[in-house]
Write a protein that holds these residues in place. Structure first.
Motif, PDB file in Angstrom:
ATOM      1  N   THR A 127     -16.847 -53.140  23.978  1.00 44.48           N
ATOM      2  CA  THR A 127     -16.166 -52.905  25.253  1.00 44.48           C
ATOM      3  C   THR A 127     -16.670 -51.602  25.859  1.00 44.48           C
ATOM      4  O   THR A 127     -16.723 -50.567  25.186  1.00 44.48           O
ATOM      5  CB  THR A 127     -14.653 -52.814  25.052  1.00 44.48           C
ATOM      6  OG1 THR A 127     -14.191 -54.013  24.430  1.00 44.48           O
ATOM      7  CG2 THR A 127     -13.940 -52.628  26.389  1.00 44.48           C
ATOM      8  N   GLY A 128     -17.021 -51.651  27.146  1.00 45.71           N
ATOM      9  CA  GLY A 128     -17.637 -50.508  27.813  1.00 45.71           C
ATOM     10  C   GLY A 128     -19.093 -50.750  28.112  1.00 45.71           C
ATOM     11  O   GLY A 128     -19.689 -50.057  28.942  1.00 45.71           O
ATOM     12  N   SER A 129     -19.689 -51.747  27.436  1.00 49.86           N
ATOM     13  CA  SER A 129     -21.080 -52.100  27.728  1.00 49.86           C
ATOM     14  C   SER A 129     -21.173 -52.698  29.124  1.00 49.86           C
ATOM     15  O   SER A 129     -20.234 -53.325  29.628  1.00 49.86           O
ATOM     16  CB  SER A 129     -21.594 -53.102  26.694  1.00 49.86           C
ATOM     17  OG  SER A 129     -21.511 -52.574  25.382  1.00 49.86           O
ATOM     18  N   THR A 174     -11.701 -45.467  19.647  1.00 52.81           N
ATOM     19  CA  THR A 174     -10.702 -46.398  19.099  1.00 52.81           C
ATOM     20  C   THR A 174     -11.093 -47.835  19.432  1.00 52.81           C
ATOM     21  O   THR A 174     -11.375 -48.635  18.532  1.00 52.81           O
ATOM     22  CB  THR A 174      -9.296 -46.087  19.634  1.00 52.81           C
ATOM     23  OG1 THR A 174      -9.328 -46.063  21.076  1.00 52.81           O
ATOM     24  CG2 THR A 174      -8.815 -44.734  19.124  1.00 52.81           C
ATOM     25  N   LEU A 175     -11.164 -48.173  20.738  1.00 51.53           N
ATOM     26  CA  LEU A 175     -11.473 -49.547  21.132  1.00 51.53           C
ATOM     27  C   LEU A 175     -12.912 -49.914  20.773  1.00 51.53           C
ATOM     28  O   LEU A 175     -13.164 -50.988  20.212  1.00 51.53           O
ATOM     29  CB  LEU A 175     -11.233 -49.737  22.628  1.00 51.53           C
ATOM     30  CG  LEU A 175     -11.531 -51.122  23.204  1.00 51.53           C
ATOM     31  CD1 LEU A 175     -10.764 -52.202  22.466  1.00 51.53           C
ATOM     32  CD2 LEU A 175     -11.214 -51.165  24.701  1.00 51.53           C
ATOM     33  N   ASP A 176     -13.873 -49.053  21.116  1.00 56.81           N
ATOM     34  CA  ASP A 176     -15.267 -49.354  20.766  1.00 56.81           C
ATOM     35  C   ASP A 176     -15.458 -49.392  19.252  1.00 56.81           C
ATOM     36  O   ASP A 176     -16.232 -50.192  18.719  1.00 56.81           O
ATOM     37  CB  ASP A 176     -16.228 -48.356  21.427  1.00 56.81           C
ATOM     38  CG  ASP A 176     -15.773 -46.911  21.303  1.00 56.81           C
ATOM     39  OD1 ASP A 176     -14.727 -46.648  20.676  1.00 56.81           O
ATOM     40  OD2 ASP A 176     -16.464 -46.021  21.843  1.00 56.81           O
ATOM     41  N   LEU A 177     -14.729 -48.532  18.553  1.00 53.34           N
ATOM     42  CA  LEU A 177     -14.791 -48.529  17.087  1.00 53.34           C
ATOM     43  C   LEU A 177     -14.257 -49.844  16.522  1.00 53.34           C
ATOM     44  O   LEU A 177     -14.865 -50.457  15.633  1.00 53.34           O
ATOM     45  CB  LEU A 177     -13.987 -47.348  16.552  1.00 53.34           C
ATOM     46  CG  LEU A 177     -14.225 -46.951  15.098  1.00 53.34           C
ATOM     47  CD1 LEU A 177     -15.568 -46.256  14.963  1.00 53.34           C
ATOM     48  CD2 LEU A 177     -13.113 -46.023  14.614  1.00 53.34           C
ATOM     49  N   ALA A 178     -13.103 -50.282  17.042  1.00 55.12           N
ATOM     50  CA  ALA A 178     -12.516 -51.539  16.572  1.00 55.12           C
ATOM     51  C   ALA A 178     -13.437 -52.726  16.852  1.00 55.12           C
ATOM     52  O   ALA A 178     -13.528 -53.661  16.045  1.00 55.12           O
ATOM     53  CB  ALA A 178     -11.155 -51.751  17.238  1.00 55.12           C
ATOM     54  N   ASP A 179     -14.143 -52.690  17.991  1.00 57.03           N
ATOM     55  CA  ASP A 179     -15.094 -53.759  18.303  1.00 57.03           C
ATOM     56  C   ASP A 179     -16.220 -53.806  17.270  1.00 57.03           C
ATOM     57  O   ASP A 179     -16.646 -54.892  16.840  1.00 57.03           O
ATOM     58  CB  ASP A 179     -15.691 -53.541  19.696  1.00 57.03           C
ATOM     59  CG  ASP A 179     -14.688 -53.779  20.809  1.00 57.03           C
ATOM     60  OD1 ASP A 179     -13.671 -54.447  20.566  1.00 57.03           O
ATOM     61  OD2 ASP A 179     -14.933 -53.288  21.925  1.00 57.03           O
ATOM     62  N   LEU A 235     -20.161 -43.265  17.145  1.00 55.08           N
ATOM     63  CA  LEU A 235     -19.456 -44.388  16.536  1.00 55.08           C
ATOM     64  C   LEU A 235     -19.788 -44.511  15.049  1.00 55.08           C
ATOM     65  O   LEU A 235     -18.904 -44.784  14.221  1.00 55.08           O
ATOM     66  CB  LEU A 235     -19.811 -45.683  17.263  1.00 55.08           C
ATOM     67  CG  LEU A 235     -19.242 -45.825  18.676  1.00 55.08           C
ATOM     68  CD1 LEU A 235     -19.802 -47.064  19.356  1.00 55.08           C
ATOM     69  CD2 LEU A 235     -17.721 -45.866  18.657  1.00 55.08           C
ATOM     70  N   ALA A 236     -21.063 -44.298  14.695  1.00 46.10           N
ATOM     71  CA  ALA A 236     -21.444 -44.375  13.283  1.00 46.10           C
ATOM     72  C   ALA A 236     -20.729 -43.315  12.462  1.00 46.10           C
ATOM     73  O   ALA A 236     -20.239 -43.585  11.360  1.00 46.10           O
ATOM     74  CB  ALA A 236     -22.961 -44.229  13.155  1.00 46.10           C
ATOM     75  N   ALA A 237     -20.645 -42.098  13.013  1.00 47.80           N
ATOM     76  CA  ALA A 237     -19.948 -41.025  12.298  1.00 47.80           C
ATOM     77  C   ALA A 237     -18.459 -41.322  12.177  1.00 47.80           C
ATOM     78  O   ALA A 237     -17.830 -41.031  11.147  1.00 47.80           O
ATOM     79  CB  ALA A 237     -20.176 -39.688  13.019  1.00 47.80           C
ATOM     80  N   HIS A 238     -17.864 -41.890  13.223  1.00 45.24           N
ATOM     81  CA  HIS A 238     -16.454 -42.309  13.149  1.00 45.24           C
ATOM     82  C   HIS A 238     -16.258 -43.383  12.079  1.00 45.24           C
ATOM     83  O   HIS A 238     -15.286 -43.349  11.301  1.00 45.24           O
ATOM     84  CB  HIS A 238     -16.007 -42.857  14.499  1.00 45.24           C
ATOM     85  CG  HIS A 238     -15.125 -41.908  15.270  1.00 45.24           C
ATOM     86  ND1 HIS A 238     -14.042 -41.264  14.709  1.00 45.24           N
ATOM     87  CD2 HIS A 238     -15.163 -41.519  16.562  1.00 45.24           C
ATOM     88  CE1 HIS A 238     -13.454 -40.508  15.624  1.00 45.24           C
ATOM     89  NE2 HIS A 238     -14.117 -40.643  16.766  1.00 45.24           N
TER      90      HIS A 238
END
Length: 732
Positions: free
Chosen positions: A538-540, A557-562, A592-595
């Motif tokens: 989401t966001g792409s 949060t949202l991009d991470l969950a995706d 995102l990878a670090a998260h």
């Protein structure tokens, strides 16, 4: 797992990375049967990027192509064809005789005859030929040329001269453009508009820097200039912010800018071979504030008279890239009110047009004429592909002429140029098909037939290896805008134990898109035996503006969950399996990878991060895009914004550094020392935090490399390091 150990060079990576990448094209004859294509080639032997040009001769009514001629073009930094296609303008930068510096020339060629030559080495600095600043436009009479270059510092010399102008702070355009502080539009005339084209006199040759008059207190940098008539020019004007900034612009489509009309002064009848006069000209801004307007293009009728002005725009502020609007104004008989041809598409229906997601600019030659109507041809993101759109300049109706059907399902396309009639030159590729040059011919009804003009030459081993890969685009359930591109060895479609290690590679941005275009680094890793997953979270872009905006305030949060849902769905499908997962990413992909390794410490076996964002609250003080840190987390940003303890706490809580204590995954960091977007102090802080906690971590630091780490040697070493880090993870 030990620290990074080198396992040797990769012939596969080198071969794929050295394949020619098409960068531009032009029809160079009035009959539109000669096509000039420029390629960029990585030369690992000399550690440089070379520019090579090929000329294609299309014969027999387009049914066949004479084998192309090719030549080195590395000293050509700019190239343009005149309206009649009988002249060529070349901006050339060549090493001087002793190799201690560069000499710059403007050349005008009429066929094989050099019609005009001007040495501009002392007149100004480097030519600006990037997407943001470049101008390269012939006047209708083909007696003048507009181009953009860096103006010299206007500072007096001598021991008693005022030293302050030399050292006064001047804002720059940010990441990869920090040497661009004083762009100016230069007007080169080599003859009067009424002179015979066979006559060129040094008495009529002149070079002037345009100096548009501005209403106080406006402060604007002009670029992207195009001729409409001999004395009428349209250009993009980039605004300074109220606090005196030029916000970083690379990859950012939301910077305040407008379309301006400039009226040129009369021709100067002087030879300015060493010095450059400044030519005041009148200016009128045509667009309103609150938009990022750019890429002016002039539509002409059959007689060459200008009829329409078209341009792109995006909203200022908010996400750095999003859906683009297309606008027009009639130029004949007089300037009309602006018309919105294509607006934002909020939430498209399944498989419907998702909105316009172009490159920063329209193609320099972007018009076709079919059945008495004019069209713009442009490439645009459509979910995980780039496709070619035909846009009616009167109605704004849009048609996809490269839909995802049959054997063309995976192609991503780039529009290179049109001939102004019925032909367009594109490049296209898939994850396993390197870039091809194709010629499209439209009939009167707008139907197109494509002919491949050229394909890169692969070794038999590489061709066979690419044929053993399988590519698919997989939607993620219950996440309407999320899908991932999966590249895997064909043998993994059968039952095998264990499954190949799966490398998840979220893209940066976050408002960017992983597409099905060929990527040497990605495919070379797949050919090492890995499965690759490239999630568009989401966001792409390319899925509708709703999903771009939806990520704001939910970054981390949202991009991470995706991304987590993508990993789990591929496991459910049997494409990968638990305990055999790897993660890599750069910039926001590194964020995102670090998260992920901090919040899901048992999910990934190893991680490779390139210039990652790890501590957002510290970024506004050092990044060329301080507004990004606020917009993506739904915080207000103005020129008066300062970091407060409350804002810092919000950003810290959204940062990977907040989860560093949980990290158990071995981490490799690759950092560009000249990165102005996410300066290396971010990655180094993460390195020391992990090192201090006894984690397995290593770091490579690349001098003179910016945010993408795309130098020839640096890109190769970065790829090899990631491969070796993952190999060690597989053995551990």
């Amino acid at each position: 797992m030990s620290v990074l150990n080198y396992t040797g060079p990769s012939d596969t990576y080198r071969e794929l990375a050295e394949l020619p990448l098409p960068t531009s094209a032009a029809f160079t004859s009035p009959q539109s049967d000669v096509i000039h294509v420029t390629y960029s080639i990585r030369d690992h032997e000399r550690n440089i990027k070379r520019s090579v040009a090929k000329t294609y001769f299309v014969v027999d009514g387009g049914r066949s192509v004479v084998p192309p001629t090719h030549h080195e073009a590395s000293d050509i930094v700019g190239f343009a064809i005149s309206p009649s296609k009988t002249r060529q303008a070349i901006l050339r930068e060549a090493s001087d005789q002793n190799g201690s510096g560069k000499k710059r020339f403007v050349e005008i060629w009429s066929g094989t005859r050099l019609e005009a030559l001007h040495d501009v080495t002392k007149t100004h600095g480097a030519f600006h030929t990037d997407d943001v600043l470049s101008s390269l436009s012939f006047s209708p009479s083909e007696s003048a040329l507009l181009y953009t270059a860096e103006a010299n510092v206007d500072a007096p010399e001598g021991p008693d001269a005022d030293p302050y102008p030399k050292f006064r702070y001047v804002p720059h355009f940010g990441e990869a453009a920090y040497s661009k502080k004083r762009p100016a539009i230069f007007l080169f005339r080599w003859r009067s508009p009424n002179e015979s084209s066979d006559f060129s006199s040094s008495k009529t040759k002149s070079l002037t820097a345009l100096s548009p008059a501005l209403p106080a207190p406006a402060s604007v940098i002009f670029a992207q200039a195009v001729f409409a008539s001999e004395d009428r020019v349209f250009a993009t004007g980039y605004d300074y912010t109220d606090d005196g900034r030029l916000l970083g612009i690379k990859g950012c489509f939301n910077r305040p800018s407008g379309i301006w009309e400039l009226t040129l002064p009369p021709q100067l009848d002087v030879d300015t071979s060493d010095l450059c006069a400044s030519s005041p000209c009148t200016s009128l801004k045509l667009t309103s504030s609150g938009r990022s307007c750019r890429s002016p293009r002039i539509l002409r009728d059959a007689n060459g008279s200008p009829t329409k002005l078209l341009w792109l725009s995006s909203a200022t502020g908010g996400p750095h890239a999003s859906s683009v609007s297309l606008h027009s104004r009639n130029l004949s008989p007089e300037l009309s009110e602006a018309k919105l041809l294509i607006d934002t598409v909020w939430d498209p229906a399944a498989d419907a047009f998702p909105g316009l997601y172009t490159e920063y600019n329209l193609p320099s030659r972007s018009f076709l004429h079919l059945s008495g109507s004019a069209y713009v041809v442009a490439q645009s993101l459509w979910k995980s592909r780039t496709t070619v759109l035909l846009i009616d300049v009167t109605t704004g109706s849009v048609r996809d002429v490269t839909p995802a059907i049959s054997e063309d399902t995976l192609y991503s396309w780039n529009v290179l140029c049109t001939d102004g009639g019925r032909q367009v030159v594109c490049s296209r590729s898939t994850p396993t098909t390197p870039s091809e040059i194709v010629l499209g011919r439209f009939d009167e009804r707008g139907n197109v037939k494509w002919k491949v003009l050229d394909k890169p030459t692969l070794s038999p081993d590489a061709e066979r290896a690419l044929g053993e890969l399988e590519v698919s685009i997989i939607p993620i359930p219950n996440r309407p805008s999320v899908e991932t591109i999966v590249i895997q060895p064909k043998r993994t479609t059968e039952e095998s134990t264990p499954k190949p290690l799966c490398v998840t590679t979220p893209h940066g941005g976050p408002h960017a898109t992983s597409t099905t275009a060929f990527s040497p680094a990605t495919i070379a890793l797949a050919l090492e035996g890995y499965t690759l997953s490239l999630p568009n979270y989401t966001g792409s872009m390319g899925f509708g503006e709703k999903y771009v905006q939806k990520l704001l305030g939910q970054c981390g949060t949202l991009d991470l969950a995706d991304c987590v849902a993508t990993v789990n769905h591929l496991i459910e499908l049997g494409i990968s399996e638990p305990g055999r997962q790897l993660i890599q990413g750069g910039s926001h992909g590194g964020y995102l990878a670090a998260h992920l390794i901090g919040q899901y410490p048992d999910m990934f076996n190893a991680a490779v991060l390139r210039n990652p964002v790890v501590s957002i609250g510290e970024l506004p003080c050092v990044s060329d895009i301080p507004d990004w840190c606020y917009a993506e987390f739904a915080l207000p940003f103005t020129p008066r914004t300062l970091m407060t303890p409350e804002i810092y706490q919000t950003l810290y809580d959204a940062s990977p550094i907040a989860h560093v204590d949980n990290v158990r995954t071995p981490v490799l960091l690759c950092l560009g020392e000249d990165d102005h977007r996410v300066p290396p102090v971010q990655g180094l802080r993460y390195y020391h935090a992990l090192k201090g906690r006894g984690r397995v971590v290593d770091v490579l630091s690349f001098p003179k490399e910016c945010h993408p780490i795309e130098g020839v040697e640096a890109a190769r070493v970065c790829w090899e390091a990631g491969r070796d880090w993952f190999k060690a993870a597989e053995k551990s």
